[in-house]
Scaffold this motif. Structure first.
Motif, PDB file in Angstrom:
ATOM      1  N   PRO A  81      43.295  24.228  34.568  1.00 54.20           N
ATOM      2  CA  PRO A  81      41.952  23.961  34.038  1.00 54.20           C
ATOM      3  C   PRO A  81      41.964  23.987  32.519  1.00 54.20           C
ATOM      4  CG  PRO A  81      42.091  26.189  34.952  1.00 54.20           C
ATOM      5  CD  PRO A  81      43.384  25.501  35.266  1.00 54.20           C
ATOM      6  N   SER A  82      41.081  23.219  31.926  1.00 51.64           N
ATOM      7  CA  SER A  82      40.945  23.244  30.472  1.00 51.64           C
ATOM      8  C   SER A  82      40.376  24.601  30.059  1.00 51.64           C
ATOM      9  CB  SER A  82      40.009  22.122  30.009  1.00 51.64           C
ATOM     10  OG  SER A  82      38.695  22.388  30.471  1.00 51.64           O
ATOM     11  N   THR A  83      40.410  24.868  28.787  1.00 51.29           N
ATOM     12  CA  THR A  83      39.874  26.140  28.291  1.00 51.29           C
ATOM     13  C   THR A  83      38.395  26.268  28.631  1.00 51.29           C
ATOM     14  OG1 THR A  83      41.451  26.040  26.471  1.00 51.29           O
ATOM     15  CG2 THR A  83      39.621  27.579  26.231  1.00 51.29           C
ATOM     16  N   THR A  84      37.660  25.176  28.478  1.00 53.96           N
ATOM     17  CA  THR A  84      36.239  25.188  28.797  1.00 53.96           C
ATOM     18  C   THR A  84      36.023  25.500  30.267  1.00 53.96           C
ATOM     19  OG1 THR A  84      35.890  23.515  27.088  1.00 53.96           O
ATOM     20  CG2 THR A  84      34.121  23.820  28.691  1.00 53.96           C
ATOM     21  N   ASN A  85      36.805  24.849  31.142  1.00 57.65           N
ATOM     22  CA  ASN A  85      36.661  25.094  32.574  1.00 57.65           C
ATOM     23  C   ASN A  85      37.121  26.498  32.945  1.00 57.65           C
ATOM     24  OD1 ASN A  85      35.506  22.656  33.348  1.00 57.65           O
ATOM     25  ND2 ASN A  85      37.483  21.651  33.501  1.00 57.65           N
ATOM     26  N   LEU A  86      38.135  27.014  32.281  1.00 57.37           N
ATOM     27  CA  LEU A  86      38.605  28.375  32.554  1.00 57.37           C
ATOM     28  C   LEU A  86      37.514  29.390  32.216  1.00 57.37           C
ATOM     29  CD1 LEU A  86      41.183  29.825  33.542  1.00 57.37           C
ATOM     30  CD2 LEU A  86      41.742  30.193  31.151  1.00 57.37           C
ATOM     31  N   LEU A  87      36.846  29.180  31.089  1.00 55.52           N
ATOM     32  CA  LEU A  87      35.744  30.072  30.715  1.00 55.52           C
ATOM     33  C   LEU A  87      34.582  29.951  31.704  1.00 55.52           C
ATOM     34  CD1 LEU A  87      35.791  29.562  26.840  1.00 55.52           C
ATOM     35  CD2 LEU A  87      36.564  31.569  28.119  1.00 55.52           C
ATOM     36  N   ALA A  88      34.300  28.733  32.149  1.00 55.19           N
ATOM     37  CA  ALA A  88      33.236  28.533  33.142  1.00 55.19           C
ATOM     38  C   ALA A  88      33.606  29.185  34.477  1.00 55.19           C
ATOM     39  CB  ALA A  88      32.967  27.044  33.325  1.00 55.19           C
ATOM     40  N   LEU A  89      34.882  29.100  34.860  1.00 53.60           N
ATOM     41  CA  LEU A  89      35.330  29.750  36.092  1.00 53.60           C
ATOM     42  C   LEU A  89      35.165  31.260  35.994  1.00 53.60           C
ATOM     43  CD1 LEU A  89      38.579  27.720  36.795  1.00 53.60           C
ATOM     44  CD2 LEU A  89      36.655  27.937  38.370  1.00 53.60           C
ATOM     45  N   ALA A  90      35.530  31.822  34.862  1.00 55.20           N
ATOM     46  CA  ALA A  90      35.392  33.270  34.667  1.00 55.20           C
ATOM     47  C   ALA A  90      33.932  33.685  34.789  1.00 55.20           C
ATOM     48  CB  ALA A  90      35.959  33.667  33.308  1.00 55.20           C
ATOM     49  N   LYS A  91      33.054  32.907  34.189  1.00 55.29           N
ATOM     50  CA  LYS A  91      31.618  33.210  34.267  1.00 55.29           C
ATOM     51  C   LYS A  91      31.128  33.073  35.705  1.00 55.29           C
ATOM     52  CE  LYS A  91      27.244  32.067  32.060  1.00 55.29           C
ATOM     53  NZ  LYS A  91      26.569  31.216  31.080  1.00 55.29           N
ATOM     54  N   LEU A  92      31.590  32.050  36.408  1.00 56.52           N
ATOM     55  CA  LEU A  92      31.190  31.823  37.791  1.00 56.52           C
ATOM     56  C   LEU A  92      31.649  32.966  38.694  1.00 56.52           C
ATOM     57  CD1 LEU A  92      29.899  29.740  39.777  1.00 56.52           C
ATOM     58  CD2 LEU A  92      32.185  28.787  40.059  1.00 56.52           C
ATOM     59  N   TYR A  93      32.861  33.479  38.458  1.00 58.17           N
ATOM     60  CA  TYR A  93      33.398  34.572  39.259  1.00 58.17           C
ATOM     61  C   TYR A  93      32.892  35.934  38.808  1.00 58.17           C
ATOM     62  CZ  TYR A  93      36.942  31.131  40.724  1.00 58.17           C
ATOM     63  OH  TYR A  93      37.586  30.036  41.217  1.00 58.17           O
ATOM     64  N   GLY A  94      32.280  36.007  37.619  1.00 54.34           N
ATOM     65  CA  GLY A  94      31.796  37.275  37.104  1.00 54.34           C
ATOM     66  C   GLY A  94      32.903  38.163  36.570  1.00 54.34           C
ATOM     67  N   VAL A  95      33.935  37.549  36.006  1.00 53.56           N
ATOM     68  CA  VAL A  95      35.056  38.310  35.439  1.00 53.56           C
ATOM     69  C   VAL A  95      35.335  37.778  34.041  1.00 53.56           C
ATOM     70  CG1 VAL A  95      36.107  38.765  37.689  1.00 53.56           C
ATOM     71  CG2 VAL A  95      36.806  36.751  36.395  1.00 53.56           C
ATOM     72  N   ALA A  96      36.157  38.512  33.302  1.00 55.19           N
ATOM     73  CA  ALA A  96      36.571  38.052  31.977  1.00 55.19           C
ATOM     74  C   ALA A  96      37.657  36.987  32.139  1.00 55.19           C
ATOM     75  CB  ALA A  96      37.109  39.221  31.156  1.00 55.19           C
ATOM     76  N   ALA A  97      37.704  36.049  31.213  1.00 51.88           N
ATOM     77  CA  ALA A  97      38.724  34.994  31.273  1.00 51.88           C
ATOM     78  C   ALA A  97      40.125  35.594  31.236  1.00 51.88           C
ATOM     79  CB  ALA A  97      38.526  34.009  30.131  1.00 51.88           C
ATOM     80  N   GLU A  98      40.287  36.701  30.523  1.00 48.59           N
ATOM     81  CA  GLU A  98      41.597  37.361  30.442  1.00 48.59           C
ATOM     82  C   GLU A  98      42.070  37.804  31.820  1.00 48.59           C
ATOM     83  OE1 GLU A  98      38.947  38.433  28.473  1.00 48.59           O
ATOM     84  OE2 GLU A  98      39.573  37.305  26.707  1.00 48.59           O
ATOM     85  N   GLU A  99      41.128  38.182  32.670  1.00 47.28           N
ATOM     86  CA  GLU A  99      41.499  38.621  34.018  1.00 47.28           C
ATOM     87  C   GLU A  99      42.080  37.466  34.828  1.00 47.28           C
ATOM     88  OE1 GLU A  99      39.428  40.625  37.931  1.00 47.28           O
ATOM     89  OE2 GLU A  99      38.614  41.099  35.958  1.00 47.28           O
TER      90      GLU A  99
END
Length: 120
Positions: A92-110
């Motif tokens: 995933p792109s950086t934008t999509n990775l950040l959106a995935l983290a928000k969707l899952y309720g976790v930090a992108a680092e996780e």
């Protein structure tokens, strides 16, 4: 006689130049092959990291009881794109990775932490 001797010298010089070019190309090919063969471990690590990121994404999606279709619709991508992320054939792109983290309720680092574990 001098014209024939001139052509003979020209042909010999041409043959020498073509031989030198052939040897040079062969050396370049051997070097490239050695470099490619030597990078086998790096390529294997990269493939493992891709699988790890995909496995991490799938684990979070299933933990949140989401389908690929729901996730894709939420992010504005296709279900095939989500599938490619999960099977490791695309990242995933950086934008999509950040959106995935928000969707899952976790930090992108996780989401990226799985890659760090595979490299240790």
């Amino acid at each position: 006689m001098t014209l024939a001797m001139g052509w003979t010298i020209f042909n010999l010089v041409l043959l020498a130049v073509l031989t030198a070019a052939g040897v040079y190309l062969f050396v370049l090919l051997v070097r490239a092959l050695k470099k490619y063969i030597g990078s086998r471990e790096v390529r294997a690590e990269k493939q493992a990291a891709k699988r790890t990121l995909g496995e991490t994404l799938k684990a979070h999606r299933t933990r949140c009881h989401m389908t690929q279709e729901f996730e894709a619709e939420s992010l504005g991508v296709s279900r095939q794109t989500v599938s490619k992320w999960e099977n490791g054939s695309a990242d995933p792109s950086t934008t999509n990775l950040l959106a995935l983290a928000k969707l899952y309720g976790v930090a992108a680092e996780e989401l990226l932490r799985g890659i760090d574990r595979s490299e240790e």
